[in-house]
Design an enzyme around this catalytic site. Sequence first.
Site, mmCIF file in Angstrom:
data_model
loop_
_atom_site.group_PDB
_atom_site.id
_atom_site.type_symbol
_atom_site.label_atom_id
_atom_site.label_comp_id
_atom_site.label_asym_id
_atom_site.label_seq_id
_atom_site.Cartn_x
_atom_site.Cartn_y
_atom_site.Cartn_z
ATOM 1 N N ASP A 97 -9.358 -5.475 10.169
ATOM 2 C CA ASP A 97 -8.796 -4.490 11.091
ATOM 3 C C ASP A 97 -9.044 -3.105 10.506
ATOM 4 O OD1 ASP A 97 -7.206 -3.164 12.999
ATOM 5 O OD2 ASP A 97 -5.737 -4.796 13.021
ATOM 6 N N ASP A 198 -9.148 -0.562 15.835
ATOM 7 C CA ASP A 198 -7.841 -0.143 16.333
ATOM 8 C C ASP A 198 -7.972 1.062 17.275
ATOM 9 O OD1 ASP A 198 -4.862 -0.366 16.079
ATOM 10 O OD2 ASP A 198 -5.085 1.671 15.291
ATOM 11 N N GLU A 253 -9.813 -2.619 20.336
ATOM 12 C CA GLU A 253 -8.534 -2.456 21.012
ATOM 13 C C GLU A 253 -8.636 -1.196 21.865
ATOM 14 O OE1 GLU A 253 -3.758 -1.910 20.097
ATOM 15 O OE2 GLU A 253 -5.228 -0.883 18.853
ATOM 16 N N HIS A 314 0.742 -8.731 17.020
ATOM 17 C CA HIS A 314 1.762 -8.028 16.244
ATOM 18 C C HIS A 314 2.430 -6.912 17.039
ATOM 19 C CE1 HIS A 314 -1.867 -5.657 15.972
ATOM 20 N NE2 HIS A 314 -1.175 -4.631 15.541
ATOM 21 N N ASP A 315 1.935 -6.634 18.258
ATOM 22 C CA ASP A 315 2.458 -5.529 19.049
ATOM 23 C C ASP A 315 3.297 -5.977 20.246
ATOM 24 O OD1 ASP A 315 1.480 -3.441 17.525
ATOM 25 O OD2 ASP A 315 -0.415 -3.314 18.613
#
Length: 538
Positions: A97, A198, A253, A314-315
């Site tokens: 990431d 990201d 993302e 995770h969000d």
Amino acid sequence: MNQWWKHTVFYQIYMPSFCDGNGDGIGDFIGIRSKLEYLKQLGVGCVWLTPFYPSPKVDQGYDVSDYENVDPDYGTLEDFRAFVQQAHALGIRVLADVVMNHTSTEHAWFKESRSSRTNPKRDWYIWKEPVNGAEPNNWESFFGEKAWELDEATGMYYYHSFAKEQADLNWANPEVKQAMFRMLDFWMDLGVDGFRLDVINNLSLTDCMTDNPTGPDGEQIHQYDVNQPGIRQFMRDLRTHVKRRGNIFLVGEISSDKLDVIRPYADDDLLDTTFNFNLGSMEHFDFDAFTAELGRMAREYTGEHLPTIFFGSHDMPRFPSRFGFDEAQARNLFTLLMTFRAYPFIYFGDEIGMDNYVCHSIDDARDIQGVIAYHKAKQENKPEEECLRALNKASRDHSRNTMYWSDAEWGGFSTARPWIGWQPQSVPCAEAQQKDPDSLFHYLSGLAHLRAELPVLAQGDCQIECPAPQVLLCRRSMPGQKLVSVMNFSGQPVELTLEEGWSLHKTTLPGAATLQASTLALQAKSGAILLSETEDRA
């Protein structure tokens, strides 16, 4: 080129919460290495690691202070090398990431940049003079605060699209691009097989300062601070750079849940794919909306291009809690996950059906987004109960609870108190599920291995149908092989009439479905996979 991702099952590891190998209450590379055989058994072909770089962890690692090292909480560079070597030996690839939109304000680059107006790195970040003694424009951060922070020493504002400790880089400066591409080279040299990018469409590439509009609900619309002119060319350059090194996978993302915004970034000369938040981040399970998005994805992604399919990260809250699904419904969702034409991503703990983490007080909170919401409610003099509701609504802690490995203390995650509170789970632990051949873990593992075995799941066309209320049917076909997965999300049994030639291959639970001639009978909240071998093999 060997596009290995076309037949790979991905698994997201939230670094601090997966497995603690050194007994300090924080997950690390030693812990991950100890669980690689578990991942292999599950059928995982690539692990996505959330940021593991040195960081003050204001935003749990998405505020990077050194791009070319490992945070001491997670180990050392040698630990990382050992992890990659062991993963590769087991046939598991590694997805890193990378946060290219912003750095921590503790990064050496930003410290230099803020030291004076004339520092050579001043232009590596976005600095603006005050306008009429206030912020340069009305932009808000994605955390809901003003996106500008005044630096008293130099009298200028710097831009932060997230927390004020996360300063946005100035991508109009070619030196920034050169430094970031060198960073990617560093990790590719260490064996990384791909990158999760990201908020990659948030990069600041122009000097645009136009105020963002406000929507009917009073919320700011992020119009001029995202998807800026030049973003597609940047992605082309990025792709060209990494693909020179071989079969490097790029997944972006995109900060949107709209398919018409997400889809264009997955193209021949851009990214390999993007995260489909149009489906994956749905707050509730609405069957009609859910199937409509699936249908759009099946139609929009053709040829070489595939979407992603995921129901946890995770969000967002964990899907059993978010959708109100029991194990039977989770099996249905996993059936879709592994049979739809897309790259499947499993979020750690979902394979055993883990529940949400809940903040019962502000002391339970670790996520900055939830903490900001709580304190904002406090400033508005709202009662504590309402402040906690605001906290839990905004918090991303829900899915950041530590992995439930065993029934030992702290769920077998660590021998020490975990970095985030331990809360009991309503499902059997991973250790128990590994021993139970009828467990949710083994059901998902069987699907993952089926995906690797059947060419139609990697290469076949895809159609979505709804043959009965609350019943979803996914058709996959290619010369020589056809597959149908059927999922009954309703609380009632259903019978469907299919074409002849199908054989029942797998059911969500023993006795969940029967096939008599061309009649498929499904129990409530159950599903099945059917196969048809044809004579028209290419």
